[in-house]
Design a protein around this motif. Structure first.
Motif, PDB file in Angstrom:
ATOM      1  N   SER A  61      50.703 -15.808  35.482  1.00  0.00           N
ATOM      2  CA  SER A  61      50.892 -15.618  34.047  1.00  0.00           C
ATOM      3  C   SER A  61      49.620 -15.143  33.356  1.00  0.00           C
ATOM      4  O   SER A  61      49.697 -14.491  32.319  1.00  0.00           O
ATOM      5  N   ASP A  62      48.433 -15.443  33.910  1.00  0.00           N
ATOM      6  CA  ASP A  62      47.182 -14.961  33.311  1.00  0.00           C
ATOM      7  C   ASP A  62      47.060 -13.443  33.419  1.00  0.00           C
ATOM      8  O   ASP A  62      46.581 -12.779  32.513  1.00  0.00           O
ATOM      9  N   ASP A 171      48.453 -18.577  28.638  1.00  0.00           N
ATOM     10  CA  ASP A 171      47.177 -18.529  29.346  1.00  0.00           C
ATOM     11  C   ASP A 171      46.837 -19.902  29.913  1.00  0.00           C
ATOM     12  O   ASP A 171      47.084 -20.928  29.288  1.00  0.00           O
ATOM     13  N   SER A 172      46.236 -19.903  31.081  1.00  0.00           N
ATOM     14  CA  SER A 172      45.828 -21.161  31.709  1.00  0.00           C
ATOM     15  C   SER A 172      44.576 -21.703  31.025  1.00  0.00           C
ATOM     16  O   SER A 172      43.880 -20.981  30.293  1.00  0.00           O
ATOM     17  N   GLU A 173      44.280 -22.957  31.290  1.00  0.00           N
ATOM     18  CA  GLU A 173      43.067 -23.575  30.761  1.00  0.00           C
ATOM     19  C   GLU A 173      41.838 -22.804  31.246  1.00  0.00           C
ATOM     20  O   GLU A 173      40.888 -22.605  30.498  1.00  0.00           O
ATOM     21  N   GLU A 174      41.885 -22.367  32.472  1.00  0.00           N
ATOM     22  CA  GLU A 174      40.765 -21.622  33.048  1.00  0.00           C
ATOM     23  C   GLU A 174      40.520 -20.323  32.280  1.00  0.00           C
ATOM     24  O   GLU A 174      39.384 -19.985  31.953  1.00  0.00           O
ATOM     25  N   LYS A 175      41.582 -19.601  31.985  1.00  0.00           N
ATOM     26  CA  LYS A 175      41.423 -18.339  31.263  1.00  0.00           C
ATOM     27  C   LYS A 175      40.924 -18.594  29.843  1.00  0.00           C
ATOM     28  O   LYS A 175      40.043 -17.882  29.353  1.00  0.00           O
ATOM     29  N   ALA A 180      36.475 -18.330  25.887  1.00  0.00           N
ATOM     30  CA  ALA A 180      35.579 -19.050  24.967  1.00  0.00           C
ATOM     31  C   ALA A 180      34.118 -18.861  25.376  1.00  0.00           C
ATOM     32  O   ALA A 180      33.251 -18.623  24.520  1.00  0.00           O
ATOM     33  N   LEU A 181      33.854 -18.932  26.663  1.00  0.00           N
ATOM     34  CA  LEU A 181      32.478 -18.728  27.142  1.00  0.00           C
ATOM     35  C   LEU A 181      32.000 -17.303  26.888  1.00  0.00           C
ATOM     36  O   LEU A 181      30.832 -17.075  26.547  1.00  0.00           O
ATOM     37  N   GLU A 182      32.901 -16.329  27.043  1.00  0.00           N
ATOM     38  CA  GLU A 182      32.527 -14.936  26.759  1.00  0.00           C
ATOM     39  C   GLU A 182      32.181 -14.758  25.286  1.00  0.00           C
ATOM     40  O   GLU A 182      31.228 -14.047  24.946  1.00  0.00           O
ATOM     41  N   LYS A 183      32.925 -15.396  24.396  1.00  0.00           N
ATOM     42  CA  LYS A 183      32.630 -15.316  22.947  1.00  0.00           C
ATOM     43  C   LYS A 183      31.300 -15.969  22.634  1.00  0.00           C
ATOM     44  O   LYS A 183      30.521 -15.453  21.827  1.00  0.00           O
ATOM     45  N   ILE A 184      31.016 -17.094  23.275  1.00  0.00           N
ATOM     46  CA  ILE A 184      29.724 -17.763  23.058  1.00  0.00           C
ATOM     47  C   ILE A 184      28.596 -16.861  23.544  1.00  0.00           C
ATOM     48  O   ILE A 184      27.574 -16.703  22.873  1.00  0.00           O
ATOM     49  N   ALA A 185      28.791 -16.245  24.709  1.00  0.00           N
ATOM     50  CA  ALA A 185      27.760 -15.353  25.260  1.00  0.00           C
ATOM     51  C   ALA A 185      27.538 -14.155  24.344  1.00  0.00           C
ATOM     52  O   ALA A 185      26.403 -13.706  24.147  1.00  0.00           O
TER      53      ALA A 185
END
Length: 191
Positions: A61-62, A171-175, A180-185
């Motif tokens: 599904s991701d 979306d899975s928790e992993e995705k 979120a990490l990409e936005k922080i970066a």
């Protein structure tokens, strides 16, 4: 008197012969039973160490994609694994056939260990919606070592795109964590 002794002696021999026969028959039955138990034990042990190779479709599904998976869920090594009958019209499009035909779908898998698998995306995105009413029956065959040499096993599996119709795309928790990490970066890099 001599006749009575002789009759008693003959009766003793008959009794002795009968005991010997019963003893011999019992020993023979026990030996046959033991050999049978050994044969059954060898057969069960052999069956417990056979490979069992399956083929199925996996929905992601991701990625909004469907992959073809060939997996050995048995306990033995499968050799010369072949997949026959895959319908390339179920795949992403004409270029996909060229790519997929270079992989295990056409060329096979030389060795597949217990728990081992091969996976390739066969459809994704908007093309997936066009294939949701299709099914395809494939045959998976492979060689196994047996007590008497080597033999080829095969089984048919239905690949059913239709069973993925109507799946909700969540979306899975992993995705979500990755996004979120990409936005922080991005925020850190832009400062």
């Amino acid at each position: 008197m001599a006749g009575e002794r002789r009759a008693a002696k003959d009766e003793g021999l008959i009794g002795l012969d009968m005991a010997s026969i019963v003893s011999c028959v019992s020993a023979t039955v026990a030996a046959i039973g033991s050999i049978g138990a050994i044969v059954v034990a060898l057969y069960v042990n052999h069956q417990a160490h056979l490979p069992y190779v399956i083929a199925f479709l996996r929905y992601d599904s991701d990625q909004y994609s469907v992959s073809l998976v060939v997996k050995n869920v048995g306990n033995g090594v499968a050799r010369d694994v072949r997949l026959v009958g895959f319908d390339y019209t179920m795949a992403i499009g004409p270029p996909a056939k060229d790519v997929l035909s270079k992989g295990f779908i056409e060329r096979g898998i030389p060795v597949l260990v217990p728990g081992g698998s091969r996976e390739t995306i066969v459809n994704a995105g908007k093309n997936l919606e066009k294939s949701l009413d299709k099914t395809n029956e494939v045959e998976v065959s492979y060689s196994v070592k047996t007590l008497l040499g080597s033999k080829r096993l095969s089984e048919r599996f239905t690949l059913d795109f239709y069973s993925f119709a109507g799946n909700l795309h969540i979306d899975s928790e992993e995705k979500r964590s990755r996004i979120a990490l990409e936005k922080i970066a991005e925020g850190v890099c832009s400062q």
